[in-house]
Design an enzyme around this catalytic site. Structure first.
Site, PDB file in Angstrom:
ATOM      1  N   CYS A   3      38.049  39.493  30.172  1.00  0.00           N
ATOM      2  CA  CYS A   3      37.957  40.868  30.696  1.00  0.00           C
ATOM      3  C   CYS A   3      39.121  41.743  30.256  1.00  0.00           C
ATOM      4  O   CYS A   3      39.131  42.947  30.518  1.00  0.00           O
ATOM      5  CB  CYS A   3      37.864  40.837  32.213  1.00  0.00           C
ATOM      6  SG  CYS A   3      36.444  39.907  32.763  1.00  0.00           S
ATOM      7  N   ASN A  56      30.392  43.518  36.973  1.00  0.00           N
ATOM      8  CA  ASN A  56      31.503  43.216  36.059  1.00  0.00           C
ATOM      9  C   ASN A  56      30.934  42.875  34.681  1.00  0.00           C
ATOM     10  O   ASN A  56      30.360  41.810  34.493  1.00  0.00           O
ATOM     11  CB  ASN A  56      32.286  42.041  36.650  1.00  0.00           C
ATOM     12  CG  ASN A  56      33.426  41.567  35.773  1.00  0.00           C
ATOM     13  OD1 ASN A  56      33.535  41.958  34.609  1.00  0.00           O
ATOM     14  ND2 ASN A  56      34.273  40.719  36.308  1.00  0.00           N
ATOM     15  N   HIS A  72      39.554  47.659  34.644  1.00  0.00           N
ATOM     16  CA  HIS A  72      38.430  46.754  34.432  1.00  0.00           C
ATOM     17  C   HIS A  72      37.606  46.730  35.722  1.00  0.00           C
ATOM     18  O   HIS A  72      38.158  46.592  36.821  1.00  0.00           O
ATOM     19  CB  HIS A  72      38.966  45.361  34.084  1.00  0.00           C
ATOM     20  CG  HIS A  72      37.934  44.285  34.217  1.00  0.00           C
ATOM     21  ND1 HIS A  72      36.693  44.394  33.634  1.00  0.00           N
ATOM     22  CD2 HIS A  72      37.941  43.094  34.883  1.00  0.00           C
ATOM     23  CE1 HIS A  72      35.995  43.310  33.930  1.00  0.00           C
ATOM     24  NE2 HIS A  72      36.719  42.523  34.684  1.00  0.00           N
TER      25      HIS A  72
HETATM   26  N1  ACO Z   1      26.564  36.112  49.525  1.00  0.00           N
HETATM   27  C1  ACO Z   1      26.754  35.686  50.784  1.00  0.00           C
HETATM   28  N2  ACO Z   1      27.784  34.874  51.114  1.00  0.00           N
HETATM   29  C2  ACO Z   1      28.617  34.501  50.127  1.00  0.00           C
HETATM   30  C3  ACO Z   1      28.461  34.917  48.802  1.00  0.00           C
HETATM   31  C4  ACO Z   1      27.380  35.751  48.514  1.00  0.00           C
HETATM   32  N3  ACO Z   1      27.127  36.217  47.281  1.00  0.00           N
HETATM   33  N4  ACO Z   1      29.447  34.378  48.047  1.00  0.00           N
HETATM   34  C5  ACO Z   1      30.215  33.659  48.876  1.00  0.00           C
HETATM   35  N5  ACO Z   1      29.714  33.722  50.147  1.00  0.00           N
HETATM   36  C6  ACO Z   1      30.212  33.091  51.356  1.00  0.00           C
HETATM   37  C7  ACO Z   1      31.010  31.848  51.052  1.00  0.00           C
HETATM   38  O1  ACO Z   1      30.154  30.733  50.926  1.00  0.00           O
HETATM   39  C8  ACO Z   1      31.897  31.787  52.239  1.00  0.00           C
HETATM   40  O2  ACO Z   1      31.187  31.218  53.322  1.00  0.00           O
HETATM   41  P1  ACO Z   1      31.865  30.100  54.262  1.00  0.00           P
HETATM   42  O3  ACO Z   1      33.037  30.808  54.866  1.00  0.00           O
HETATM   43  O4  ACO Z   1      30.767  29.759  55.188  1.00  0.00           O
HETATM   44  O5  ACO Z   1      32.282  29.039  53.311  1.00  0.00           O
HETATM   45  C9  ACO Z   1      32.168  33.244  52.587  1.00  0.00           C
HETATM   46  O6  ACO Z   1      31.116  33.985  51.966  1.00  0.00           O
HETATM   47  C10 ACO Z   1      33.480  33.748  52.075  1.00  0.00           C
HETATM   48  O7  ACO Z   1      33.631  33.342  50.716  1.00  0.00           O
HETATM   49  P2  ACO Z   1      34.902  33.672  49.888  1.00  0.00           P
HETATM   50  O8  ACO Z   1      34.765  33.102  48.513  1.00  0.00           O
HETATM   51  O9  ACO Z   1      36.101  33.286  50.713  1.00  0.00           O
HETATM   52  O10 ACO Z   1      34.786  35.260  49.825  1.00  0.00           O
HETATM   53  P3  ACO Z   1      35.897  36.300  49.485  1.00  0.00           P
HETATM   54  O11 ACO Z   1      36.161  37.150  50.635  1.00  0.00           O
HETATM   55  O12 ACO Z   1      37.064  35.685  48.757  1.00  0.00           O
HETATM   56  O13 ACO Z   1      35.119  37.201  48.413  1.00  0.00           O
HETATM   57  C11 ACO Z   1      34.925  37.556  46.058  1.00  0.00           C
HETATM   58  C12 ACO Z   1      34.627  36.624  47.225  1.00  0.00           C
HETATM   59  C13 ACO Z   1      34.172  38.850  46.267  1.00  0.00           C
HETATM   60  C14 ACO Z   1      34.430  36.887  44.782  1.00  0.00           C
HETATM   61  C15 ACO Z   1      36.455  37.846  45.959  1.00  0.00           C
HETATM   62  O14 ACO Z   1      37.169  36.634  46.054  1.00  0.00           O
HETATM   63  C16 ACO Z   1      36.828  38.551  44.723  1.00  0.00           C
HETATM   64  O15 ACO Z   1      36.475  39.688  44.512  1.00  0.00           O
HETATM   65  N6  ACO Z   1      37.614  37.927  43.811  1.00  0.00           N
HETATM   66  C17 ACO Z   1      37.912  38.494  42.515  1.00  0.00           C
HETATM   67  C18 ACO Z   1      36.861  38.009  41.586  1.00  0.00           C
HETATM   68  C19 ACO Z   1      36.790  38.724  40.293  1.00  0.00           C
HETATM   69  O16 ACO Z   1      36.981  39.924  40.232  1.00  0.00           O
HETATM   70  N7  ACO Z   1      36.469  37.995  39.233  1.00  0.00           N
HETATM   71  C20 ACO Z   1      36.297  38.543  37.959  1.00  0.00           C
HETATM   72  C21 ACO Z   1      37.579  38.521  37.223  1.00  0.00           C
HETATM   73  S1  ACO Z   1      37.481  39.170  35.670  1.00  0.00           S
HETATM   74  C22 ACO Z   1      36.969  38.057  34.488  1.00  0.00           C
HETATM   75  O17 ACO Z   1      37.717  37.732  33.622  1.00  0.00           O
HETATM   76  C23 ACO Z   1      35.583  37.505  34.510  1.00  0.00           C
END
Ligand code: ACO
Length: 330
Positions: free
Chosen positions: A114, A285, A255
């Protein structure tokens, strides 16, 4: 005298026609529009069908950028394709060169996930700064839908497909005002699209590895923490090199990974939300494509005007991150 300043004189973008909104995604994995939108800001994304190649998206985006720049493809000296998802692991840039009829251009791929567009911008700029090339086509494009595990709700809701392109040209005035690039391989395990080897014994003691790339894995929390800490730092460093302060920025284009990351970075830098460009809701993304698509849409909407100062930052797998400060137009 050779001009060794850099100007960005054209932009273009292309996304596949097929959209997959949160509602329909919730029929594929257990999720909801509410969960995805509130955690990420994403509502829709485009996905490439089997007939859509990375080269076709990149070529379509490039044609728009070339038209806006009012140049002929034969004037292009260099094509840099930033991608992690080429149609061909040997590289896809040459196919784009052929499709554009950019007969004089040398073309190669560059991979920095990214951060690819920012790393590509700085790479392209070096060729212009040294006087080697005059006109460069820089493309950021990815089809991550090919490499997403569509049964993993933690990752499949985040990504979309597309391509964006810009034309850079040697200029008397230097519009690339400052940049900073960083890598930290110690955190490589946070975000991967890795080859998984299957040993294949050949003869006697010799075993080679066959296999394929495994779907994207991600430690979302770590990536979030990394981005919110490192992106403001790298933008401040690039601003320092440009001898500018935050209040001189007209537009922030990050990004497009997550609206919460965009908001947190803008807040840390004290940049008001009306100066922050975001189109993540529509595309998710799109990796190396996200910055040039957002830039192109803002230019075509008349938001970004010639002379505007843009702070941009890419961040992602590697881990890699970087920022560039530039002025749009000649
Ligand atoms: N729908 C419903 N529930 C979900 C989903 C979904 N799509 N995904 C995860 N959950 C659940 C999980 O299972 C978890 O449930 P549990 O507590 O019962 O285990 C709960 O939601 C919380 O999950 P987390 O992973 O802790 O959620 P978080 O608040 O961290 O949000 C997210 C996840 C949105 C991915 C966040 O961590 C984030 O934005 N991180 C940055 C990711 C990113 O931008 N990546 C791209 C980088 S760039 C590149 O190079 C590709």
């Amino acid at each position: 005298m050779t001009n060794t300043g850099i100007a960005m004189i054209g932009s273009g973008s292309a996304t596949p026609p097929v959209s997959l909104d949160n509602q329909r995604l919730s029929q594929i994995v257990e999720t909801s529009d509410e969960w995805i939108a509130s955690r990420t800001g994403i509502r829709d994304r485009r996905v490439a069908d089997p007939q859509t190649s990375l080269c076709s998206l990149a070529t379509a985006a490039s044609k728009q950028a070339i038209a806006m720049a009012q140049i002929d493809p034969s004037e292009i000296d260099l094509i840099v394709l930033a991608t992690s998802t080429p149609d061909d692991l040997f590289g896809s840039a040459s196919q784009i060169q052929a499709q554009l009829g950019a007969t004089q251009a040398v073309a190669f791929d560059l991979t920095a996930a990214c951060s690819g567009f920012i790393f590509g911008l700085v790479t392209a700029a070096q060729f212009i700064r040294t006087g080697v090339y005059k006109t460069v086509l820089l493309i950021g494009g990815d089809i991550l839908s090919r490499w997403v595990d569509w049964s993993d709700r933690r990752t499949c809701v985040l990504f979309g497909d597309g391509a964006g392109a810009v034309v850079l040209q040697a200029s008397e005035c230097d519009r690339l005002l400052g940049f900073e690039l960083r890598s930290d391989g110690t955190q490589n395990g946070c975000l991967n699209l890795s080859f998984q080897a299957q040993p294949q014994p050949l003869i006697d003691q010799i075993t080679v590895s066959r296999g394929t790339y495994q779907p994207i894995t991600m430690n979302g929390k770590e990536v979030y923490r990394f981005a919110v800490k490192k992106v403001p730092e790298v933008i401040e460093k690039a601003l320092f090199r440009a001898d500018l302060t935050v209040d001189q920025i007209n537009w922030l284009i990050l990004h497009q990974a997550n609206q919460r990351i965009i908001d947190a970075v803008a807040q840390r830098l004290n940049i008001p939300s009306d100066r922050v460009i975001s189109n993540l809701a529509n595309y998710g993304n799109t990796s190396a494509a996200s910055i040039p698509i957002a830039l192109d849409e803002a230019v075509r909407a008349g938001k970004i005007k010639p002379g505007d100062v843009i702070a941009t930052s890419g961040f992602g797998a590697g881990l890699t991150w970087g920022a560039a400060i530039f002025q749009w137009g000649i």
